[in-house]
Scaffold this active site. Structure first.
Site, PDB file in Angstrom:
ATOM      1  N   CYS A  72      46.415  54.172   4.706  1.00 49.84           N
ATOM      2  CA  CYS A  72      45.236  53.622   4.072  1.00 49.84           C
ATOM      3  C   CYS A  72      45.501  52.164   3.709  1.00 49.84           C
ATOM      4  O   CYS A  72      46.599  51.829   3.278  1.00 49.84           O
ATOM      5  CB  CYS A  72      44.988  54.458   2.819  1.00 49.84           C
ATOM      6  SG  CYS A  72      44.009  53.656   1.608  1.00 49.84           S
ATOM      7  N   LYS A  95      35.859  66.551  10.540  1.00 54.67           N
ATOM      8  CA  LYS A  95      34.404  66.665  10.664  1.00 54.67           C
ATOM      9  C   LYS A  95      33.903  66.419  12.078  1.00 54.67           C
ATOM     10  O   LYS A  95      32.752  66.686  12.380  1.00 54.67           O
ATOM     11  CB  LYS A  95      33.687  65.778   9.646  1.00 54.67           C
ATOM     12  CG  LYS A  95      34.029  64.332   9.618  1.00 54.67           C
ATOM     13  CD  LYS A  95      33.271  63.643   8.475  1.00 54.67           C
ATOM     14  CE  LYS A  95      34.071  62.510   7.894  1.00 54.67           C
ATOM     15  NZ  LYS A  95      33.584  62.001   6.657  1.00 54.67           N
ATOM     16  N   THR A  97      43.007  50.401   1.838  1.00 57.10           N
ATOM     17  CA  THR A  97      41.948  50.047   0.887  1.00 57.10           C
ATOM     18  C   THR A  97      42.447  49.081  -0.191  1.00 57.10           C
ATOM     19  O   THR A  97      41.759  48.126  -0.553  1.00 57.10           O
ATOM     20  CB  THR A  97      41.380  51.328   0.237  1.00 57.10           C
ATOM     21  OG1 THR A  97      40.756  52.084   1.263  1.00 57.10           O
ATOM     22  CG2 THR A  97      40.370  51.032  -0.844  1.00 57.10           C
TER      23      THR A  97
END
Ligand code: 5GP
Length: 428
Positions: free
Chosen positions: A190, A77, A192
């Protein structure tokens, strides 16, 4: 408080069971799929493996390699419209890429990712997919945002994520998403699950969410946790309509990352490193839910793509699936907790911090197969991330107990020579 006692599985807990098959060659397998998407009504035909919208993965160079095999890429993005314009003249197929945005525009009308996305879609109407990617898609905000994107772009295929439960999969589809991305916490970079304690083991999440998506005519993309081509096959067998990969593609020439001393950086998009690279301030509320690792440079991505496709094709022949589309129908699984024979491998460990110096009990280390961190083609041989839990001082045999970060296995290692002595499954 409620505990769901039904066992939840990761890729390493299952194997596909072979079945009698009439397929004589891997070449006979049709690896592409034609999708008709629920909300956009778009019909698309591609090989449903996606390069993730991560730095070092979702690049235009990667997309050009992926498109040779009819695979897809979600461009990061932070890629600017100018970079899109430059790439357009270099053989990039716009139908093989998705543009990506977050949801920041809901709070900040000037949000750069949304502005970039709008401009890209204006310049290149052939880009058919919009990926709305946030770490946690459980906010009502996300549902509202998906409705807004659907209103503005009724004919685009909208990918939304990430979630791991059937109810939220349905919710996003009912409100405008064509494809829901599944995966909270399984990614290679990751953190998390260790930082927040949140997540659902990826294989079970795929099985449950694909069932929900099928019920309402939507699709899911399994995102994260694939380490081997066989994991991608398991994801398709478990019901994923599409699979997204990050780490398996990182560290290659097409990652467009600098190679320093034969090594390439790879980091999570919610890591401090990503914020540093993209000039974002840490605001004191946002956690660091990704990590930075250094990979051996792996050369061109093509051999890796061939390995991946070869593995998935072969899985299809083993279970009698003539088309990739048939994998879920043909697949049956056995559960197991020791899927790989490691008789010729030795685990070496790499300390990030020295426990005796820091006095910390929780250290992250990486275990590698064999003495080396990479195979002969330079591919990393990371087995799994381990956390030091305790040192066995009682017996004083100098043993250390290491848990993997999913707390599913322990390894006892002899401290002085640093060898992993075997995998011992921990009772769940
Ligand atoms: P992999 O294929 O490397 O196991 O997983 C790739 C996926 O990890 C990405 O597509 C994305 O969903 C997820 N991911 C990427 N960066 C981060 C991060 O910093 N934190 C978390 N929690 N997930 C990440």
């Amino acid at each position: 408080m409620r505990i769901d006692n039904e066992p939840k599985l990761n890729f390493e807990d299952v194997l596909l069971k072979p079945k009698r098959s009439t397929l004589s060659s891997r070449r006979d397998v049709d690896m592409t799929r034609k999708f008709t998407f629920r909300n956009s009504g778009k019909v698309m035909d591609f090989l449903p493996i996606f390069a993730s919208n991560m730095d070092g993965v979702g690049t235009f160079s990667m997309a050009k390699e992926m498109q040779k095999h009819k695979m897809m890429t979600v461009i990061t993005k932070t890629t600017t419209p100018e970079q899109w314009k430059e790439a357009a003249g270099t053989g990039l197929r716009m139908q093989s890429v998705s543009v990506c945005t977050g949801t920041n525009v809901m709070w900040d009308p000037e949000a750069q990712d949304w502005a970039n996305m709008k401009q890209v879609l204006e310049m290149f109407p052939d880009v058919k997919m919009i990926t709305v990617d946030v770490a946690n898609a459980y906010h009502q905000n996300m549902v509202d945002f998906i409705k807004k994107v659907r209103d503005e772009y009724p004919n685009k295929v909208i990918v939304a994520g990430n979630v791991v439960t059937p109810e939220m999969t349905e919710e996003l589809i009912i409100n405008g998403a064509d494809i829901v991305k599944i995966g909270i916490g399984p990614g290679s970079v990751c953190t998390t699950r260790t930082m927040t304690g949140v997540g659902v083991p990826q294989f079970s999440a795929i099985v449950e969410c694909s069932d929900a998506a099928n019920g309402v005519g939507g699709h899911i993309m399994a995102d994260g946790g694939c380490v081997h081509p066989g994991d991608i096959a398991k994801a398709f067998g478990g019901g994923a309509h599409m699979v997204m990969i990050g780490g398996m593609l990182a560290g290659h020439d097409e990652s467009e990352q600098p190679v320093v001393d034969g090594r390439v950086e790879f980091y999570g998009m919610s890591s401090d490193r990503a914020r540093e690279v993209h000039g974002k301030r840490k605001d004191g509320y946002r956690g660091n839910e990704g990590r930075l690792i250094s990979l051996p440079h792996r050369g061109p991505v093509e051999p890796t793509l061939e390995d991946i496709l070869g593995g998935v094709r072969s899985a299809c022949t083993y279970i009698g699936a003539r088309r990739l589309k048939d994998m879920a129908k043909c697949a049956s699984f056995v559960t197991t907790n020791n899927v790989i024979n490691r008789v010729y491998e030795r685990n070496t460990k790499k300390h990030r911090t020295n426990q005796r110096e820091t006095g910390r009990q929780d250290q992250e280390v990486e275990f590698f197969q064999g003495d080396q961190e990479s195979d002969t083609q330079g591919r990393p041989l990371l087995v799994r991330e381990m956390v030091l839990c305790c040192t066995d001082t009682d017996s004083n045999r100098g043993q250390e107990c290491w848990h993997d970060t999913t707390h599913r296995h322990v390894v006892w290692s002899i401290r002085h020579i640093g060898l992993g002595m075997g995998w011992i499954p921990v009772a769940r």
